[in-house]
Design an enzyme around this catalytic site. Structure first.
Site, short mmCIF file in Angstrom:
data_model
loop_
_atom_site.label_atom_id
_atom_site.label_comp_id
_atom_site.label_asym_id
_atom_site.label_seq_id
_atom_site.Cartn_x
_atom_site.Cartn_y
_atom_site.Cartn_z
N GLY A 191 0.83 -1.21 0.00
CA GLY A 191 0.00 0.00 0.00
C GLY A 191 0.85 1.25 0.00
N GLY A 192 0.62 2.11 1.02
CA GLY A 192 1.35 3.37 1.11
C GLY A 192 2.86 3.16 1.17
N GLY A 426 17.43 9.98 -34.84
CA GLY A 426 17.04 10.69 -33.62
C GLY A 426 17.65 10.07 -32.38
N ALA A 427 17.89 8.76 -32.43
CA ALA A 427 18.47 8.09 -31.27
C ALA A 427 19.87 8.64 -31.02
CB ALA A 427 18.51 6.58 -31.48
C1 HXC Z 1 -2.33 -2.64 10.86
C2 HXC Z 1 -1.19 -4.51 10.20
C3 HXC Z 1 -1.17 -4.05 8.88
C4 HXC Z 1 -1.77 -2.79 8.61
C5 HXC Z 1 -0.16 -5.94 8.95
N1 HXC Z 1 -0.57 -5.68 10.20
N2 HXC Z 1 -0.52 -4.96 8.12
N3 HXC Z 1 -1.78 -3.80 11.18
N4 HXC Z 1 -2.34 -2.12 9.63
N5 HXC Z 1 -1.76 -2.26 7.38
C6 HXC Z 1 -0.37 -6.49 11.39
C7 HXC Z 1 -1.15 -7.79 11.33
O1 HXC Z 1 -2.46 -7.61 11.77
C8 HXC Z 1 -0.34 -8.66 12.29
O2 HXC Z 1 -0.69 -8.26 13.60
C9 HXC Z 1 1.08 -8.17 12.07
O3 HXC Z 1 0.98 -6.88 11.44
C10 HXC Z 1 1.86 -9.06 11.15
O4 HXC Z 1 1.09 -9.30 9.98
P1 HXC Z 1 0.89 -10.76 9.36
O5 HXC Z 1 -0.19 -10.66 8.39
O6 HXC Z 1 0.77 -11.75 10.47
O7 HXC Z 1 2.30 -10.98 8.68
P2 HXC Z 1 2.63 -11.66 7.29
O8 HXC Z 1 1.93 -12.97 7.17
O9 HXC Z 1 4.11 -11.65 7.16
O10 HXC Z 1 2.00 -10.69 6.17
C11 HXC Z 1 2.45 -9.38 6.06
C12 HXC Z 1 1.54 -8.58 5.10
C13 HXC Z 1 0.08 -8.71 5.52
C14 HXC Z 1 1.74 -9.11 3.69
C15 HXC Z 1 2.05 -7.14 5.10
O11 HXC Z 1 -0.02 -8.37 6.90
C16 HXC Z 1 -0.83 -7.82 4.76
O12 HXC Z 1 -1.21 -8.14 3.63
N6 HXC Z 1 -1.16 -6.68 5.36
C17 HXC Z 1 -2.06 -5.71 4.72
C18 HXC Z 1 -1.34 -5.05 3.58
C19 HXC Z 1 -2.14 -4.00 2.88
O13 HXC Z 1 -3.06 -4.29 2.12
N7 HXC Z 1 -1.81 -2.78 3.18
C20 HXC Z 1 -2.42 -1.66 2.49
C21 HXC Z 1 -3.00 -0.75 3.50
S1 HXC Z 1 -3.71 0.56 2.55
P3 HXC Z 1 -0.65 -9.28 14.83
O14 HXC Z 1 -1.30 -8.54 15.94
O15 HXC Z 1 -1.36 -10.50 14.41
O16 HXC Z 1 0.78 -9.53 15.08
C22 HXC Z 1 -2.47 1.64 2.30
C23 HXC Z 1 -2.85 2.82 1.45
C24 HXC Z 1 -2.08 4.00 1.87
O17 HXC Z 1 -1.39 1.50 2.71
C25 HXC Z 1 -2.15 5.09 0.86
C26 HXC Z 1 -1.29 6.24 1.29
C27 HXC Z 1 -1.62 7.49 0.55
#
Ligand code: HXC
Length: 536
Positions: A191-192, A426-427
């Site tokens: 994501g971000g 041109g290249a």
């Molecule tokens: C809060 C999060 C989190 C998030 C992971 N965690 N991502 N908590 N916000 N975005 C937490 C999980 O709940 C978990 O907590 C711990 O981190 C570890 O994650 P796991 O899933 O157990 O680890 P893993 O299997 O290694 O997978 C990692 C991961 C997956 C691939 C990053 O967690 C995942 O897909 N997360 C979401 C990714 C995503 O879609 N992010 C986009 C957000 S939107 P616990 O308590 O169980 O330890 C965004 C847009 C921003 O970012 C735009 C900006 C302008």
């Protein structure tokens, strides 16, 4: 010796080595706080991190920086969120380690995501910590390095997370072209967490553990019904070979840190400084006779342009950028007589070295980086043209190809060019020609400089003669010979000052070094403007 205390509630005192007195209880509290902060998400989470083949945020910082130089900031910062029970979980440091230290004795600012704390996800406090070191890097004119391992925006903090990211994006944009910004993707960057690296100058990804994606496999499955793994979606190989997002890939984190250290050695601290000089024993006047034989006799035969570059630069040392993407153009850092240079060279091993859309984008971005950071550009030309065909036209070779023209024309750093073989159309105009304001242009004696290659040219301008001839093949051959002798040889261009000199390939290194030395104090200006409008 026990000393009397003016304070009323203090029971234990001792003398420190220097003779001052310290309150034991407060020191113990400090130790506990430090220990708690350094444990991040706790022992269990650290074990999980290691099992995934990843180092912790602090282990990474220790391996990257010169030993003992890290100064941490904001170790005790916590988030202020209360939603979804967050008030019960306020880890010290809030999931990111920030501060400054030294690399090869030079100051850098850095942040290192701590995946053991809420998956390295970014909330308000986390964002403020990152922004603080970015601001310090800007004020003090030092590079900023991000070690990324994050689940992206912290979902529980909603809009505050988005604000946190956006403040970082804003600073990435302000810092662009002012201080070098370098990102490493050591775990997931979701994501971000992808857009801040994307706004920086270079991204290094670690194979197997580093991945970058805007939306993860689960969202892809839900939205598009496609099953895809992290690796296939946004793994290091994908971004190094297909998307071009990753400039470098490494096999493990240790390799990544040594690459980051090497990369920084070619760069200045900021845009008002010059890159550091590294003394070499490689003589500047070295003559390299093997360069006379390096181009195959058959003009259509390929060779590896890296061999030319290695024979010309100091100690045959290169740091190739984007080595696996748009391989028809080579870009990378090297040194000549100890000074950093950016090298751009057509690579005949792929697509005969023709420029296509991706190669133009790759080279243009590299030229602009070098120009922003006072790194002279050495261009080695062997280009049959921009890539023809419907695929390229439809994918926007006009739009993308113009980026390279723009980048070279805009660049005011010293620019020195050598044409080794083909320089067509041109290249050639784009590739550091006199017209795109290269300062010194050399050609090897067998260089062919023309609007297009002899075969195509003869077919266009002598079509009627060839068709009407009794022996078409013999006529075509005679016309080809005449065309080559009249116009494609380097002396035609040299007679018009388009080439400054035709040189023996063996003296390419001394000629380039002499040219670069003469240009060291070069000053060249472009019209004042808010910014240009490069064809994005
Ligand atoms: C809060 C999060 C989190 C998030 C992971 N965690 N991502 N908590 N916000 N975005 C937490 C999980 O709940 C978990 O907590 C711990 O981190 C570890 O994650 P796991 O899933 O157990 O680890 P893993 O299997 O290694 O997978 C990692 C991961 C997956 C691939 C990053 O967690 C995942 O897909 N997360 C979401 C990714 C995503 O879609 N992010 C986009 C957000 S939107 P616990 O308590 O169980 O330890 C965004 C847009 C921003 O970012 C735009 C900006 C302008």
């Amino acid at each position: 010796m026990i000393v009397d205390s003016p304070a009323e509630d203090i029971h234990f005192y001792y003398l420190s080595a220097s003779g001052g007195c310290m309150r034991e209880r407060t020191l113990k509290k400090l130790e506990e706080m430090n220990q708690a902060a350094e444990e991040g998400g706790g022992k269990g989470k650290i074990e999980e991190q290691h099992k995934k083949g990843k180092l912790t945020a602090r282990e990474r910082v220790a391996q990257l920086l010169d030993p003992g130089t890290f100064q941490e900031l904001d170790k005790f910062v916590t988030h202020r969120a209360t939603e979804f029970g967050m008030e019960k979980n306020r880890p010290l440091g809030d999931g990111v380690v920030t501060g400054y230290g030294m690399i090869n004795g030079r100051l850098v600012y850095l942040f290192s995501h701590d995946f053991t704390v809420l998956g390295g996800s970014l909330g308000e406090a986390f964002g403020k910590k990152v922004v603080k070191v970015m601001d310090l890097a800007m004020k003090n004119g030092a590079p900023i390095i991000g070690l990324n391992d994050s689940g992206g925006a912290r979902i529980q903090e909603g809009a505050s997370s988005l604000a946190g990211y956006s403040e970082i994006f804003f600073r990435n944009t302000l810092a662009s072209g002012v201080v070098p910004q370098i990102s490493a993707a050591l775990g997931p960057s979701a994501g971000g967490a992808v857009y801040s690296p994307a706004l920086t100058d270079f991204i290094v990804m670690v194979k197997g553990t580093g991945s970058m994606f805007v939306t993860g496999p689960e969202v892809v499955k839900a939205a598009l019904g496609q099953d895809i793994s992290f690796e296939e979606l946004g793994g290091a190989e994908v971004h190094a070979r297909k998307s071009g997002v990753a400039h470098f890939i490494t096999s493990n984190e240790q390799e990544c840190f040594s690459l980051l250290r090497d990369l920084l050695s070619y760069l200045p601290q900021n845009n008002s400084e010059l890159p550091p000089t590294l003394k070499t024993k490689d003589p500047p006047e070295r003559v390299e006779k093997s360069l006379r034989e390096i181009i195959p006799d058959d003009a259509n035969k390929a060779y590896d342009v890296r061999e030319i570059v290695k024979k010309v630069v100091d100690d045959a040392r290169l740091l190739e950028v984007h080595a696996n993407w748009a391989e028809n153009v080579f870009v990378g850092f090297a040194r000549m007589d100890g000074e950093s240079v950016g090298v751009v060279a057509n690579q005949p091993l792929f697509l005969s070295g023709a420029l296509d859309s991706t190669a133009s984008v790759k080279a243009a971005r590299f030229v602009r980086f070098c120009d922003a950071f006072n790194i002279p550009i050495v261009t080695i030309v062997d280009v049959p043209g921009y890539m023809p065909g419907a695929d390229e036209e439809h994918s926007g070779v006009i739009r993308h190809g113009s980026k390279l023209l723009f980048a070279y024309c805009e660049a005011t750093v010293p620019k020195v060019t050598v044409i080794t073989r083909k320089a067509y159309g041109g290249a050639y105009c784009a590739m550091g020609s006199k017209f795109s304001r290269a300062d010194i242009n050399y050609a090897w004696p067998e260089a062919e400089i023309a609007v297009m290659g002899p075969e195509g040219a003869v077919n266009v301008i002598f079509r009627k003669e060839i068709e009407g001839a009794a022996d078409k093949e013999a006529t075509r051959k005679a016309l080809l010979k005449d065309y080559r002798e009249t116009i494609t040889n380097p002396y035609f261009a040299a007679s018009r000052g388009i080439i400054d000199d035709v040189i023996d390939p063996a003296v390419t290194r001394p000629k380039l070094i002499s040219a670069l030395t003469s240009l060291r104090k070069k000053k060249e200006f472009r019209p004042h403007k808010k910014h240009g409008n490069i064809q994005l």
